[in-house]
Design a protein around this motif. Sequence first.
Motif: not given
Length: 783
Positions: A393-402, A605-611, A624-627, A652-658
């Motif tokens: 999940i962390v790796r997906l949050f580092h995604a950039r560009g393509h 957070h995602f893992v807690h919610a999923r479990e 997701p609620l952007p600050f 955050v929205h996309a990774v939440a779906r996944l």
Amino acid sequence: MELLDRPLDELCAEARALRDEGHGRLVTFSPKVFIPLTKLCRDVCHYCTFARPPRRGERAYLTIDEVLAIARSGAAAGCREALFTLGDKPELRYRAAREELGALGCDTTLEYLRRAAAAVLEETGLLPHLNPGVMTRDDVRELRSVSASMGLMLETTSERLSARGRPHFGSPDKAPALRLATLTAAGEERVPFTTGILIGIGETRAERLEALHAIRELADRYGHVQEVIVQNFRAKPGTRMAGAAEPPLEELMWTIAAARLVLGAAAHIQAPPNLSYDDFPRLLDAGIDDWGGVSPVTIDHVNPEAPWPELERLRTATESRGLELAPRLPVYPDWISGSWLDPGVIPAVLRASDALGLAREDRWSPGEDIAVPFVPRDALPLDSRDELGEEEIVRLFHARGHERDRVFAAADQLRREVCGDEVTYVVTRNIQYTNVCYFRCGFCAFSKGKLAANLRGAPYLVPHEEIVRRCEEAWERGATEVCLQGGIHPAFSGDYYLSVVGAIKAAVPELHVHAFSALEIWQGAATLDRPLEDYLAELRDAGLGSLPGTAAEILDDEVRRVICPDKVTTEQWLHVHDTAHRVGLRSNVTMMFGHVEAPLNWARHFVHAREQQRRSGGFTEFVPLPFVHMEAPMWLQGRARSGPTFGETLLVHAVARLALHPWITNVQVSWVKLGREGVAAALRAGVNDLGGTLMNESISRSAGAQHGQEFAPEAMEELIRSAGRIPRQRTTLYGEVPEERKLASFGATPLAEPWNPPVKDARLVAPPRLVRPGFAAVASPVD
């Protein structure tokens, strides 16, 4: 010295592998503006065209107004760094410098530099990076308070280059021992520091390696060397070395690759792209991970003959090697925390940074009514069928560009498979019954902050009869739900929440009551000294239909201790919702992001919610609620970022779906935070729900959001259809809405003015002891 005879191709391949190990596919650059505070210098380096003697009729130093004008032009162009470059101690050589400094009320150039950097930091928000030459430890300490980072090129450790006839003869500040002493002083003062070597001025390969090993030794000792520049000599007309041979590109690449092998995978290694002209993309093949400072505003004053490559050309070159380009700050991410920065500099750094500690990609912030910077592009989706672990999940949050586009595409494809093309929304009314609260959340501008009529307003408490009136009005306008949340007045007990639900259900029995955060539930049970299960059952029997997932913020106590230390802990929040699910109440789960947390905290957070969902199955959606930062106390105090970037928001929205698949199937977007254009973009990144029409919304507006207080069904459905999707009104629990409710919701009459009487009118009396959950409080009610 086994590197000396290694073949170039072999050396570069090993260097690239190390670069990829340490930095993945990311290559950075610093959008900067170049401020030449003075071009006077006591040194006479034989290759330099930057330094020059005083000229009649010209000032020795830029004025503060001139400095600020350059900085403001850079800020307007999206720069984050103000690079101060200047000659070394010119007052020791030139009377003109001494006299001008005296007129400015300064004894030294460094004293004036401190004043100029402070002005830029305070007036423009740009982050000063200072290159003032050789410094003592006291000098470094003084300048640390007005800079994000500093730098000094070591250039070489070869003493022979200072001998007569050599390039550093007559330049006392180029003595290697003095420059190494400055690097040492910076380490002792914990300053993020840039250094490097200059090749092609008569040194040998062995001497270059000696200099790199000296840098490595200081970096290992102090941890402060954040980047190392490998710069190639360019012969310049008008200098003593105008006819000297320049090092060929292959020699530069050999040195870059050698630097990578000496300094290691984690080191940031930079080579100036403008000094290699059209061949600059090949520098990537030698293992660099940074292009250095690139200015859209000012020339390279040290190398004025070599223009910066345009940003799109830099991006194209980077992507041609399968890498992604990203802007950074003058201070690299690893040096933002851990006492590397002066407390007076940290606020500007946080406000300029994203969740990775890099520079914000755009000027977008949640709640602001400005155009979105991009929309997701078509791309081949990532393979995302397996359950994602925390690291993935962390790796997906580092995604950039393509790669980021592929994450969006994967989320959109999964959304289509799970939810189809329907986009749902609920006709609801929000009621914030009081803005008085005895908890101290650093992000909340609703219950505290600026006391302005168009923001928080005066302290109020909505009486029951007004709550009921608003519910009746909402029912007449087609609502199926009322959502109630507010501050926690010191006099509230659990009976207050029970009485509110009872009053609403007595007046409008068919209206679904979606109310009370985990904090309100916890506080209600604690004040009545009842187990959570018993209290939630009472609320259910009184007519409570479901719980909102607010007060979750980030379900990671590492963050909660910073932003809401007296609020419910992660365990307490999960316990409230688990108990609610067990007594038959559904709820949702939210995540507020873009303040002090990082992608690792999002993943937790995602893992807690999923479990939790795996155990109880009670969450209806993830929200997701952007600050929204503008009026949040911790942002005003310089302790938070300026909300997430737009790219982070969509991720955050996309990774939440996944990440939450298949346990939580609905992903909601907040139109209050993103606006209509942002919502349309989110619909291409895994979102299938637009939340509620709201009718009244105060919490985000108090924090500075500008997107209005109601999104009428007509407008909601128009937006959904414009995105090529199918609108569907839903109930709170995603059921079908009766036809008469739908008909009542369209063409609704305007709302009456809400009545928010002063809280003092209620004559509430607080108890002598207030209950608090959190990390230093009474124990949570237990079953």
